[in-house]
Design an enzyme around this catalytic site. Structure first.
Site, PDB file in Angstrom:
ATOM      1  N   HIS A 129       0.389   4.603   1.446  1.00  0.00           N
ATOM      2  CA  HIS A 129      -0.307   5.370   2.355  1.00  0.00           C
ATOM      3  C   HIS A 129      -0.473   6.770   1.877  1.00  0.00           C
ATOM      4  O   HIS A 129       0.396   7.433   1.562  1.00  0.00           O
ATOM      5  CB  HIS A 129       0.183   5.216   3.873  1.00  0.00           C
ATOM      6  CG  HIS A 129       0.385   3.641   4.053  1.00  0.00           C
ATOM      7  ND1 HIS A 129      -0.816   3.143   4.979  1.00  0.00           N
ATOM      8  CD2 HIS A 129       1.150   2.511   4.383  1.00  0.00           C
ATOM      9  CE1 HIS A 129      -0.537   1.673   5.277  1.00  0.00           C
ATOM     10  NE2 HIS A 129       0.687   1.636   4.730  1.00  0.00           N
ATOM     11  N   ILE A 140       0.932  -1.101   0.074  1.00  0.00           N
ATOM     12  CA  ILE A 140       0.118  -0.069   0.104  1.00  0.00           C
ATOM     13  C   ILE A 140       0.825   1.136  -0.129  1.00  0.00           C
ATOM     14  O   ILE A 140       1.817   1.372   0.484  1.00  0.00           O
ATOM     15  CB  ILE A 140      -0.754   0.138   1.197  1.00  0.00           C
ATOM     16  CG1 ILE A 140      -2.042  -1.034   1.153  1.00  0.00           C
ATOM     17  CG2 ILE A 140      -1.556   1.250   1.573  1.00  0.00           C
ATOM     18  CD1 ILE A 140      -2.790  -1.506   2.491  1.00  0.00           C
ATOM     19  N   SER A 197       5.922   3.988   0.926  1.00  0.00           N
ATOM     20  CA  SER A 197       5.087   5.076   0.504  1.00  0.00           C
ATOM     21  C   SER A 197       6.339   6.127   0.789  1.00  0.00           C
ATOM     22  O   SER A 197       5.902   7.215   0.173  1.00  0.00           O
ATOM     23  CB  SER A 197       4.175   5.476   1.661  1.00  0.00           C
ATOM     24  OG  SER A 197       3.455   4.178   1.839  1.00  0.00           O
ATOM     25  N   ARG A 252       8.444  -6.816   9.571  1.00  0.00           N
ATOM     26  CA  ARG A 252       8.469  -5.196   9.521  1.00  0.00           C
ATOM     27  C   ARG A 252       9.855  -5.002  10.413  1.00  0.00           C
ATOM     28  O   ARG A 252       9.932  -5.481  11.172  1.00  0.00           O
ATOM     29  CB  ARG A 252       7.418  -4.413  10.200  1.00  0.00           C
ATOM     30  CG  ARG A 252       5.978  -5.101   9.643  1.00  0.00           C
ATOM     31  CD  ARG A 252       4.842  -4.367  10.583  1.00  0.00           C
ATOM     32  NE  ARG A 252       3.525  -4.612  10.294  1.00  0.00           N
ATOM     33  CZ  ARG A 252       3.086  -5.797  10.783  1.00  0.00           C
ATOM     34  NH1 ARG A 252       3.403  -6.600  11.740  1.00  0.00           N
ATOM     35  NH2 ARG A 252       1.672  -5.787  10.532  1.00  0.00           N
TER      36      ARG A 252
END
Lengths: 483, 420
Positions: A49, A47, A340, A309
């Protein structure tokens, strides 16, 4: 002697390399893996963000929204799949409404454009499958979805097209400070360089500690995910739940390739490399995701996986010259929203380097565009026909689920930073990503890799070089062939 | 645009038999499309014998069985294209296909026979927890590597699922020098044929663990081991029953799924029980002129039954082309009740039935000393005593047309009942 060595060929290292390839610098990327973007880059929520999450005084808050804004041009230049589909943080009660208001206010501080708080009717019009008890949502139209490893692969390829070198299966075992730079000791020998950029993901602390003061630590925070088959039309936006004391909730999102991704949970793990899924955590993902939606067709699951992560002890990115090691730059703790933020972070890193060594000169012949990747399946009838006439290998479908042709696989092998494993082919072409998960195409991909790389079938790994697929020829190979 | 009376999609046993039968019944203009490099389908990798007992009254290997049909097809000059992938099929029976030689082809057919077969369920579908190392194969993929490509997949093997391919592979791997440590089956019974359990496991002292499953996969690169455990009646692993195996290979034989992306794309109704198209007595789907046969309709145990079903489809297609198929659509439907997981065909137009209506079905669990009761709405039309019924063995019911015609009913039901 290199000007700069980047440790780590993930999305951070790869994108910074591409940014640096605009300048007259001698740059090398090293990675312990046999492929680009093979660790945290290969397993995350994919994604981009919008940027309302992190506090404005965090680097995460500083770089996210500005990074987000750059993706349209970057993905066009690098031919990376990217769709700005927008995100919804959905709330079910007054407490959630407060949280959503706070996120909105924070988003304004972070310069997130076009956000709106929307109400139930509008939400259900946008997303009819959302749980009807929804009361409000933060709508951020700038949020997007991307192919994360495609971005890393494309960045490295484009960097290499512009002169950057890549050395895979190169593990850094020590770093020595010398006059005017560093000597990096690896399993493949010594590398001399003026500057180092540490983009080593979950091992960034270990690399830092080889030469600098150990002033931060990185823990692996694991998340489990489900992938649903194509054709499940569940949601059109990234659907987040409200963050609470219990966690950030589980997201449901389409992927750029038309699957649905559900996850991740969050669990600190001691083994930094462990990407094993866990039954209890997967059931948590499943149950928690069901809060967002009326129903989820879990019978359409084609895969579950876990990703890591790289979480720093200050919960923020660490992007700075290391303490006590001049010319050694950390890009660490690069968990979400790292992906992002990377375009913005890369520019910032180049500024740091300009300040350190000065006089960076642009290359005259920098080419920002990667040669287009032909995705046969997305072409028109006419284009398909013309392409096969010109290159008959496009008429040979290898992966039936995703309609990937032999020509696409051969191209993925022979590009700069090309595929050397079945998984590397999968990451570049999607062969093996479909509902049969490589059952039909696996042997054919092994055959093509062996042929193109002039290797024996037994030398072709699934993933790392230790992940062999075949052990030896069968006893009566010859006899079998005759039958 | 190319034009054919009949396009057969898939050159495996189903497609071959259907094409040959259609030609025999007078259809001249037929094209068989096969995506692999040779005709014969999955039979080509099934080098064990046991094929053909019903159709040829002898035991053949898979390639031998296929060869008989391939020879016949060639001798009849039926046109075929190999290395050719069908990309889509539309409701008006236009087939879009590609291959390196002919390029992009748009083919208009008067009738289409779907014979794409099935694919294997994967690890992803059952979500085995643990890492994602190499060394986890579906049984059919391992079979292809070993029998077609001539490469071994591992040395110490655990097999999850006791479907027929898994059982056959247990023996094959053993003969190739690998050690098969265990076959693990989630259900309280094997999904495979009894003869395969005897000939492939018992004869080689390979243990079969019923009511067990794999609960963990280990190894960051190549598979290093699996943990299995017993499951309770809700299929949840029972703590304390774990057994660890050091192994480099996990084979999955956990079921086959009819491959119906093209079918659905053409707008044909899919039966969620079979995962195949809803078909009628003539093997016609809900799209007029689109027929289907073999494992694309429902997964068969024996290729012989695939052949018989496909011949029926071939004959029906010939009638369809000659406008001899009654399209009176007001027939009856078949429904599986207690203990019956599916029935094929799902719809019947009795006008198109010659002498007998044949039903194929599977039961949902193992039964002993029961009877199958067949009713037309409420009226019992037949009862068949069964000493033994198992989900792994397809049941075949023959009903005389006379029993069903001249009756006005909507549903033909089949259920399992205790013997009186």
């Amino acid at each position: 002697m290199y000007d700069i060595v980047i440790i780590g060929a993930g999305v951070a290292g790869g994108f910074i390399a591409r940014e640096l390839s605009k300048y007259q610098l001698k740059v090398l990327i090293v990675d312990r893996q046999n492929d680009i973007g093979n660790e945290t880059t290969a397993a995350n929520s994919a994604i981009i963000h919008a940027g309302y999450d992190a506090p404005a005084d965090y680097l995460k808050g500083k770089f996210n929204a500005s990074g987000n804004a750059m993706f349209d041009i970057i993905c066009e230049e690098l031919d990376v799949p990217f769709k700005r589909i927008g995100s919804l943080v959905i709330g079910f009660n007054e407490e959630d409404r407060c949280t959503i208001q706070k996120l909105y206010d924070n988003g304004l501080k972070n310069n997130v454009p076009d956000m709106r708080i929307i109400e139930r009717d509008e939400i259900l019009r946008m997303e009819p499958n959302i749980n009807e008890n929804v009361c409000c949502a933060l709508y951020a139209p700038t949020a997007g979805i991307i192919g994360p490893w495609e971005l890393a692969i494309a960045s490295v390829e484009n960097a290499m097209d512009n002169g950057v070198e890549l050395q895979l299966e190169t593990e850094v075992v020590g770093i020595t400070k010398v006059n005017n730079g560093y000597i990096i000791n690896t399993n493949r020998g010594e590398i001399k360089t003026r500057l180092i950029i540490n983009c080593a993901g979950v091992y960034a602390d270990k690399i830092n500690n080889m030469v600098a003061e150990p002033y931060f630590s990185i823990k692996s925070r694991k998340g489990n995910y489900y992938v649903l088959d194509k054709g499940v039309n569940l949601v059109d936006h990234v659907i987040f739940q409200c963050p609470t004391d219990k966690g950030k909730g589980i997201l449901v999102t389409p992927t750029v390739h038309g699957n649905i991704l559900i996850g991740p949970d969050s669990e600190f793990v001691d083994d930094k490399d462990s990407t094993a899924t866990n039954a209890d955590n997967l059931s948590f993902v499943r149950e928690t995701a069901l809060i967002s939606l009326k129903a989820i067709p879990f019978n359409k699951v084609i895969r579950s996986f876990a990703g890591l992560r790289a979480n720093s002890n200050i919960n923020d990115f660490i992007i700075e010259e290391a303490k006590g090691a001049k010319g050694f730059i950390n890009v660490a703790g690069f968990e979400s929203p790292g992906l992002s933020s990377i375009p913005s972070v890369a520019k910032y890193v180049v500024e740091m380097i300009e300040n350190m060594i000065g006089g960076l000169k642009h290359k005259d012949n920098f080419n920002p565009r990667r040669r287009k990747v032909i995705c046969f399946n997305s072409l028109s009838e006419k284009e398909k026909g013309e392409l096969i006439k010109k290159y008959p290998m496009y008429g040979n479908v290898i992966c039936r689920c995703e309609t990937v042709t032999e020509a696409e696989i051969v191209d993925a092998i022979h590009r700069n930073g090309g595929a050397r494993s079945v998984k590397a082919v999968k990451k570049r072409t999607r062969a093996g990503f479909g509902r049969c998960q490589g059952g039909f195409c696996g042997p054919r991909v092994v055959e093509i890799l062996a042929r193109e790389l002039d290797k024996d079938w037994t030398e072709i790994p699934y993933d790392s070089s230790k992940a062999y697929i075949l052990t030896e020829e069968t006893k009566n190979n010859q006899q079998d062939r005759k039958q | 645009m190319l034009k054919y009376d009949v396009v057969v999609i898939g050159g495996g046993p189903a497609g071959l038999a259907a094409a040959i039968e259609a030609k025999n019944d007078g259809v001249d203009n037929i094209l068989v499309i096969e995506r692999d490099k040779e005709l014969g389908g999955i039979l080509q990798q099934c080098i064990h014998n046991g094929f053909g007992l019903h159709v040829f009254k002898e035991e053949l290997t898979g390639p031998e069985y296929a060869e008989r049909f391939i020879e016949e097809l060639k001798s009849m000059n039926i046109e075929y294209k190999i290395n050719t992938m069908v990309l889509s099929l539309t409701e008006d029976k236009t087939v879009h296909a590609i291959n390196p030689k002919d390029g992009y082809m748009t083919i208009q057919a008067r009738a289409v026979i779907l014979a794409m077969g099935c694919r294997e369920r994967t690890a992803g579908a059952i979500n085995i927890p643990g890492t994602r190392p190499s060394g986890v194969f579906t049984a059919g993929t391992a079979q292809r590597y070993i029998n077609m490509d001539g490469y071994m997949v591992g040395k110490r093997v655990v097999i999850l699922g006791s479907g027929d391919i898994g059982l056959i592979m247990a023996r094959r791997l053993t003969l190739e020098g690998a050690k098969v440590l265990a076959v693990v089956e989630l259900m309280p019974f094997s999904g495979g044929l009894t003869r395969n359990i005897v000939q492939c496991l018992d004869d080689y002292n390979i243990p079969l663990y019923l009511n067990h499953t794999v609960i963990n996969v280990k190894g960051n690169h190549r598979l290093e081991g699996v943990t299995i455990a017993k499951v309770d009646d809700k299929k949840r692993p029972i703590p304390g029953t774990e057994i660890d195996y050091d192994c480099d290979t996990l084979l999955l034989s956990i079921g086959l799924i009819p491959e119906n992306e093209l079918t659905a794309g053409a707008g044909a109704e899919i039966d969620l029980r079979t995962s195949g198209p809803v078909v009628n007595e003539s093997m016609e789907t809900t799209v007029e002129g689109v027929f289907a046969c073999g494992n694309v309709v429902h997964v068969h145990d024996l290729v012989d039954f695939v052949t018989e079903e496909s011949k029926r489809a071939g004959r029906s297609v010939a009638k369809y082309i000659k406008n001899q198929l009654s399209n009176n659509r007001t027939g009856f439907e078949t429904k599986g009740l207690e203990g019956v997981s599916y029935i094929v065909p799902q719809k019947v137009n009795i006008d198109n039935v010659d002498k007998n209506l044949e039903l194929f079905l599977r039961v949902s669990k193992v039964y002993n000393h029961v009877k199958l009761v067949i009713k037309a709405d409420q009226e019992t039309v037949k009862e068949i005593k069964k000493r033994h019924l198992a989900p792994g063995e397809m049941e075949h019911i023959i009903l005389a047309k006379a029993l069903l015609e001249d009756k006005n009913f909507k549903n033909l039901t089949v259920e399992v009942k205790e013997e009186d």
